[in-house]
Design an enzyme around this catalytic site. Structure first.
Site, mmCIF file in Angstrom:
data_model
loop_
_atom_site.group_PDB
_atom_site.id
_atom_site.type_symbol
_atom_site.label_atom_id
_atom_site.label_comp_id
_atom_site.label_asym_id
_atom_site.label_seq_id
_atom_site.Cartn_x
_atom_site.Cartn_y
_atom_site.Cartn_z
ATOM 1 N N ASN A 218 0.952 -1.037 -0.021
ATOM 2 C CA ASN A 218 -0.090 0.023 -0.176
ATOM 3 C C ASN A 218 0.861 1.280 0.025
ATOM 4 O O ASN A 218 2.049 1.015 -0.090
ATOM 5 C CB ASN A 218 -0.798 0.235 1.235
ATOM 6 N N LYS A 296 8.787 -17.640 -9.964
ATOM 7 C CA LYS A 296 8.003 -16.442 -10.468
ATOM 8 C C LYS A 296 6.946 -17.138 -11.372
ATOM 9 O O LYS A 296 7.161 -17.830 -12.139
ATOM 10 C CB LYS A 296 9.184 -15.620 -11.089
ATOM 11 N N ASP A 315 -4.466 -9.367 12.890
ATOM 12 C CA ASP A 315 -4.539 -7.998 13.469
ATOM 13 C C ASP A 315 -3.667 -7.580 14.594
ATOM 14 O O ASP A 315 -4.026 -8.008 15.852
ATOM 15 C CB ASP A 315 -5.918 -7.580 13.775
ATOM 16 N N ILE A 316 -2.627 -6.966 14.282
ATOM 17 C CA ILE A 316 -1.602 -6.671 15.381
ATOM 18 C C ILE A 316 -2.080 -5.915 16.485
ATOM 19 O O ILE A 316 -1.956 -6.106 17.583
ATOM 20 C CB ILE A 316 -0.416 -6.159 14.893
ATOM 21 N N PHE A 334 -4.319 3.716 15.106
ATOM 22 C CA PHE A 334 -4.655 4.599 14.111
ATOM 23 C C PHE A 334 -5.611 4.139 13.079
ATOM 24 O O PHE A 334 -5.817 3.142 13.111
ATOM 25 C CB PHE A 334 -3.333 4.969 13.202
ATOM 26 N N LYS A 352 -11.310 -3.010 18.565
ATOM 27 C CA LYS A 352 -10.187 -3.542 18.383
ATOM 28 C C LYS A 352 -9.732 -3.772 20.208
ATOM 29 O O LYS A 352 -8.705 -4.587 20.309
ATOM 30 C CB LYS A 352 -9.063 -2.881 17.857
HETATM 31 O O1 C5P Z 1 -8.639 -2.238 10.711
HETATM 32 P P1 C5P Z 1 -7.818 -0.914 10.405
HETATM 33 O O2 C5P Z 1 -6.648 -1.179 9.395
HETATM 34 O O3 C5P Z 1 -8.414 0.248 9.610
HETATM 35 O O4 C5P Z 1 -7.112 -0.431 11.668
HETATM 36 C C1 C5P Z 1 -6.102 0.486 11.510
HETATM 37 C C2 C5P Z 1 -5.340 0.228 12.953
HETATM 38 O O5 C5P Z 1 -5.257 -1.286 13.126
HETATM 39 C C3 C5P Z 1 -3.886 0.877 12.909
HETATM 40 O O6 C5P Z 1 -3.363 1.151 13.980
HETATM 41 C C4 C5P Z 1 -3.034 -0.349 12.348
HETATM 42 O O7 C5P Z 1 -1.627 -0.157 12.664
HETATM 43 C C5 C5P Z 1 -3.687 -1.480 12.839
HETATM 44 N N1 C5P Z 1 -3.604 -2.695 12.143
HETATM 45 C C6 C5P Z 1 -2.907 -3.672 12.772
HETATM 46 N N2 C5P Z 1 -2.893 -4.919 12.015
HETATM 47 C C7 C5P Z 1 -3.545 -5.279 10.963
HETATM 48 C C8 C5P Z 1 -4.332 -4.090 10.480
HETATM 49 C C9 C5P Z 1 -4.459 -3.053 11.144
HETATM 50 O O8 C5P Z 1 -2.110 -3.522 13.707
HETATM 51 N N3 C5P Z 1 -3.592 -6.414 10.432
#
Ligand code: C5P
Length: 414
Positions: A218, A296, A315-316, A334, A352
């Site tokens: 991205n 590849k 999701d971290i 964020f 979250k």
């Molecule tokens: O779900 P979304 O991407 O909108 O959420 C944004 C927040 O979640 C940010 O703080 C981003 O760093 C965190 N995030 C994460 N791991 C993911 C997706 C988002 O830590 N897989």
């Protein structure tokens, strides 16, 4: 709340005669951006490399050049120039200027102002590698250090004269960081307000491989997260930055762990625990390719394009927020949104399980993605704060101070 530690600080910049003088223009711009008042003196030799007009256009003040100018002395004498500054910065500091400083010579405006000061002096040397390594210069460096003068650089690298080695002037960002550190130390003599706190911060995009040469990614630049890491480190926090692939250099005073994928980022975060604060500023890819190809992928004429099967990434932010053991006491996420910014961010915070969410509008018209400015809303359990349009650096500093305030309030309530 002051946005930057440099806000209102008075910096007297002494520009010596070296090819690196052009970098001073960038330094002045960055100092001004952070609210510093900058006055500049150019030596005669410096004026061969940059013009007083360029310098004064950026400082918004006249460029001082002449020791014996009647008008200058009437308006702002050489003693006044030194007295009126909080810090003197010599950049580029030539071998000649350093020799004068070390020996107390004062035969032009720059050297006179340097001898007339009782303020801190920061020197950014720039010269040919042989001049830098010459015994005479090294003797002068030792003398200046013993006199309490601070140094930033020189760096090693290719030089304008075609040689390689130490002697390149530190980059404007490094000089700026040294200036900010100086004022931070002044503001917090016993160590910053976050001294003793450990912060984990994620930043940048992730790259999710499709095959050995292709990936999903991205547009995140990582600028905001890097700036936050630097601001937190400056307030004394032990800062660990887990970064996806970016073009940014490691912020000073920060431990950087570089990763590529979301899963690597999560592992690096979990390894870095326990922490007092976790800030998830990374734009983690929501999905990865279910099974990335070992070789590849080949384009075969007549064949259909390959269909990529995607699976969800961990999701971290949610993982750290919902940890049973070692959940950091303050978890900040964020939310980059393109519509209903606050509404979406508020429900994201609840979903979250983090404590705070920094929400911003990233619709293309705002230019926030990859740009230098940001408008954010801080959403906490208690409510919402709308911050003005600020450079990402200022957003970072404001967030770092807000975090420091949060811990000092919590401590006072104990
Ligand atoms: O779900 P979304 O991407 O909108 O959420 C944004 C927040 O979640 C940010 O703080 C981003 O760093 C965190 N995030 C994460 N791991 C993911 C997706 C988002 O830590 N897989």
């Amino acid at each position: 709340m002051a946005e930057s530690i440099l806000n209102g600080r008075r910096v007297l910049l002494i520009i010596g005669g070296g090819i690196a003088a052009y970098k001073c223009l960038e330094l002045i711009r960055r100092l001004k951006e952070r609210g510093a008042n900058v006055r500049a003196i150019l030596t005669d030799a410096a004026q061969q490399f940059v013009t007083p007009l360029s310098v004064s256009s950026l400082t918004g003040d006249k460029a001082y050049t002449d020791l014996f100018s009647l008008t200058d002395e009437a308006e702002m004498g050489h003693i006044e120039l030194s007295r009126d500054a909080d810090l003197l910065v010599v950049a580029p500091a030539t071998a000649d200027l350093m020799a004068k400083m070390a020996n107390g010579l004062a035969n032009d405006l720059a050297s006179t102002a340097l001898l007339a000061t009782d303020k801190k002096v920061l020197v950014a040397p720039a010269m040919n590698v042989r001049m830098w390594t010459h015994r005479a210069t090294q003797r002068n460096v030792e003398t200046l250090m013993a006199d309490g003068v601070d140094f930033v650089g020189p760096n090693e690298g290719d030089m304008a004269c075609g040689e390689f080695g130490p002697g390149r002037m530190a980059e404007p960002a490094e000089i700026l960081a040294a200036i900010e550190n100086h004022f931070t130390e002044l503001a917090y003599p016993g160590g910053g307000p976050l001294k003793g706190k450990r912060v984990l911060i994620t930043s940048g995009p992730t790259h999710e491989p499709i095959d050995p040469v292709r990936y999903l990614a991205n547009r995140s630049s990582g600028k905001q997260g890097y700036a936050i890491a630097q601001a937190l480190a400056r307030l004394g926090a032990e800062t660990i930055l887990v970064s996806g692939p970016t073009h940014l250099s490691d912020p000073p005073g920060v431990t950087v762990k570089r990763v590529e994928t979301a899963r690597e980022m999560l592992t690096a975060c979990e390894t870095a625990l326990p922490a007092d604060i976790a800030i998830c500023a990374a734009a983690v890819a929501d999905w990865r390719v279910a099974s990335d190809a070992e070789q590849k992928l080949k384009k075969q004429s007549g064949e259909q394009a390959p269909a990529l099967m995607l699976v969800e990434n961990p999701d971290i932010l949610a993982t750290l927020s919902q940890k049973k053991n070692h959940r950091p006491p303050l978890v900040v996420g964020f939310a980059a949104e393109t519509e209903k910014v606050v509404e979406h961010a508020t429900s994201k915070r609840e979903r979250k399980g983090c404590d705070w969410i920094v929400a911003n509008d990233v619709s293309p018209a705002t230019g926030v993605m990859g740009g230098d400015l940001n408008t954010v809303h801080l959403i906490t359990r208690e409510g919402q704060e709308d911050w003005p349009l600020l450079p990402k650096q200022a957003v970072a500093e404001r967030l770092a101070r807000r975090i420091a305030e949060h811990f000092s309030t919590a401590k006072a309530a104990e």
